[in-house]
Design an enzyme around this catalytic site. Sequence first.
Site, PDB file in Angstrom:
ATOM      1  N   ILE A 228       0.753  -1.650   0.018  1.00 32.49           N
ATOM      2  CA  ILE A 228       0.119   0.200  -0.088  1.00 32.49           C
ATOM      3  C   ILE A 228       0.630   1.171   0.134  1.00 32.49           C
ATOM      4  O   ILE A 228       0.747   1.987  -0.245  1.00 32.49           O
ATOM      5  CB  ILE A 228      -0.812   0.147   1.289  1.00 32.49           C
ATOM      6  CG1 ILE A 228      -0.168   0.495   2.620  1.00 32.49           C
ATOM      7  CG2 ILE A 228      -1.872  -1.568   1.019  1.00 32.49           C
ATOM      8  CD1 ILE A 228      -1.182   0.673   3.668  1.00 32.49           C
ATOM      9  N   ASP A 229       2.110   1.368   0.162  1.00 34.64           N
ATOM     10  CA  ASP A 229       3.562   2.298   0.433  1.00 34.64           C
ATOM     11  C   ASP A 229       3.140   2.830  -0.686  1.00 34.64           C
ATOM     12  O   ASP A 229       3.835   4.068  -1.033  1.00 34.64           O
ATOM     13  CB  ASP A 229       4.272   2.103   1.300  1.00 34.64           C
ATOM     14  CG  ASP A 229       4.246   1.224   2.522  1.00 34.64           C
ATOM     15  OD1 ASP A 229       2.963   1.559   3.388  1.00 34.64           O
ATOM     16  OD2 ASP A 229       4.794   1.374   3.315  1.00 34.64           O
ATOM     17  N   TYR A 267     -11.079  22.754  15.779  1.00 35.82           N
ATOM     18  CA  TYR A 267      -9.799  21.708  16.089  1.00 35.82           C
ATOM     19  C   TYR A 267      -9.146  22.226  15.222  1.00 35.82           C
ATOM     20  O   TYR A 267      -9.687  22.230  13.258  1.00 35.82           O
ATOM     21  CB  TYR A 267     -10.755  20.612  16.112  1.00 35.82           C
ATOM     22  CG  TYR A 267     -11.857  20.211  17.275  1.00 35.82           C
ATOM     23  CD1 TYR A 267     -10.627  20.227  18.370  1.00 35.82           C
ATOM     24  CD2 TYR A 267     -12.697  19.569  16.931  1.00 35.82           C
ATOM     25  CE1 TYR A 267     -11.903  19.935  19.703  1.00 35.82           C
ATOM     26  CE2 TYR A 267     -13.727  19.665  18.348  1.00 35.82           C
ATOM     27  CZ  TYR A 267     -12.860  19.837  19.754  1.00 35.82           C
ATOM     28  OH  TYR A 267     -14.115  19.236  20.696  1.00 35.82           O
ATOM     29  N   MET A 274       0.185   6.384   6.970  1.00 35.18           N
ATOM     30  CA  MET A 274       1.056   4.362   7.089  1.00 35.18           C
ATOM     31  C   MET A 274       1.488   5.239   5.210  1.00 35.18           C
ATOM     32  O   MET A 274       1.181   5.633   4.530  1.00 35.18           O
ATOM     33  CB  MET A 274      -0.279   3.647   7.096  1.00 35.18           C
ATOM     34  CG  MET A 274       1.199   2.359   7.103  1.00 35.18           C
ATOM     35  SD  MET A 274      -0.681   0.758   7.615  1.00 35.18           S
ATOM     36  CE  MET A 274      -0.409   0.994   9.009  1.00 35.18           C
ATOM     37  N   TYR A 440      -3.570   0.672   9.174  1.00 34.49           N
ATOM     38  CA  TYR A 440      -4.324  -0.689   9.204  1.00 34.49           C
ATOM     39  C   TYR A 440      -5.608  -0.384   9.084  1.00 34.49           C
ATOM     40  O   TYR A 440      -6.436  -1.937   8.628  1.00 34.49           O
ATOM     41  CB  TYR A 440      -4.896  -1.436  10.812  1.00 34.49           C
ATOM     42  CG  TYR A 440      -3.529  -1.726  11.600  1.00 34.49           C
ATOM     43  CD1 TYR A 440      -2.219  -2.868  10.733  1.00 34.49           C
ATOM     44  CD2 TYR A 440      -3.282  -0.718  11.827  1.00 34.49           C
ATOM     45  CE1 TYR A 440      -1.067  -2.595  11.691  1.00 34.49           C
ATOM     46  CE2 TYR A 440      -1.867  -0.832  12.807  1.00 34.49           C
ATOM     47  CZ  TYR A 440      -0.023  -1.811  12.373  1.00 34.49           C
ATOM     48  OH  TYR A 440       0.429  -2.377  12.313  1.00 34.49           O
TER      49      TYR A 440
END
Length: 566
Positions: A228-229, A267, A274, A440
């Site tokens: 996935i990187d 906020y 990831m 994840y």
Amino acid sequence: MAPALAVTRDLTAVGSPENAPAKGRASVYSEVQSSRINNTLPLPSVLKGAFKIVEGPASSAAGNPDEIAKLFPGLYGQPSVAVVPDQDAPSSAPKLKIGVVLSGGQAPGGHNVISGLFDYLQERAKGSTFYGFKGGPAGIMKCKYVELNAEYIQPYRNQGGFDMICSGRDKIETPDQFKQAEETAKKLDLDGLVVIGGDDSNTNACLLAENFRSKNLKTRVIGCPKTIDGDLKCKEVPTSFGFDTACKIYSEMIGNVMIDARSTGKYYHFVRLMGRAASHITLECALQTHPNITIIGEEVSAQKQTLKNVTDYMVDVICKRAELGYNYGVILIPEGLIDFIPEVQELIAELNEILANEVVDENGLWKKKLTEQSLKLFDLLPEAIQEQLMLERDPHGNVQVAKIETEKMLIQMVETELEKRKQAGAYKGQFMGQSHFFGYEGRCGLPTNFDATYCYALGYGAGVLLNSGKTGLISSVGNLAAPVEEWTVGGTALTALMDVERRHGKFKPVIKKAMVELEGAPFKKFASLREEWALKNRYISPGPIQFTGPGSDSLSHTLLLELGAQ
């Protein structure tokens, strides 16, 4: 309209053996999962008729070709290949015995690589036997496998996860481990093995192919690009599978957080994404959602930025937004940021050395052993991060960098700097930080139409390569911006992707990670827009992944930009 509870389907009730769930697989599926299982995937036109393999010119290496040639005497220099139509070629092949293994972390689409390979064997090499090694490379070494058939595979088609045979992070690298792999290959009489994994796993696949060839084993080894990187790619391998799905999952969540930020107006959401080495996921998610601040690790490294530089950049934007009346925003941070900051790496190296030989005293006398620059950085860090650096060690006694919650550290550092500016009258806004880690959640989602189809073609292509007697190649599918029918299929020499690293006094082969290129089209597009995104709220909420209708066949910005199609 059906009641809400009627969204599941028990596949055991269908009556068709193809739809019976494999042992260990949940038998109840949502309507979406069920529709995906039965979704037939298109193949590139070249794989639909008769075809042949055409070899290209001799290959070299990504770096240090002389050393790679010494490490891979049997494979170095072999050509990459292309699959091309050939009406005179036979449409069927002798039956084969093939194994498949999943290696490393999960990525959406892995099951479809297996499905594509299985369908190739069913259609083109009838009577073949297909083994799935359980739990990753350890399954090869321990000869733990399951025979994969239509009934076993069906419930996993187009589904996320690696739970069909599960994965693992073991490596086959010592003489004993190579011997175990040889014994398994001989015991099962394997004609071929497909390794589905990232850069490390494909490096090991190449070593295994070299080993089998040197021992005159008939077992051929083919890799498939998974991560996935997004850091396993080159000209012939335009992307790794799973990247498209993971980025779309994260972008949906980032979009939701953006709307929340705008709704409450109070906020700042710090989102760590990831990607342990390269910042591809962070860059792609930025292009999909338009956050106010995005940190790209490769840029931090190239500009030799310090942690204070990064913090000051964030604070500068927050102060400017406060002047415009915006006390909210969204900030994206790559998981591997710490590894890109040289001064942090130096501090960690010094701490590892000191803590290996010293007892940390409460009075802090041990700090005198730090260099002046490292001491200054250590004192700049929030107390919680200081404690984490001191107390949480891995089995080798080293700082566990991966466990440092960078987003929380940056919130505290931003708070401290904003307070200083408030005292100096340079900031009049309000700041509240919220931290998130999206990781994840993206590894096992239902694969997008692109990942599902790409993986199916990779698996089918791997079958073609094995049946053609090829070894030491990685399955390659190209021309991805075109309709699926026009995709190209072939295999790229794994040694062509390799360089060497010096470890323990010896050269070790490695497939070089593809990092974010600061001169590349994706980064350049981002860089041209980030100032506007910083102060004007250009938020995009992409929504959930679609399988039909608008957006269902969209490709990642990164892929389109790199292919020159956007």
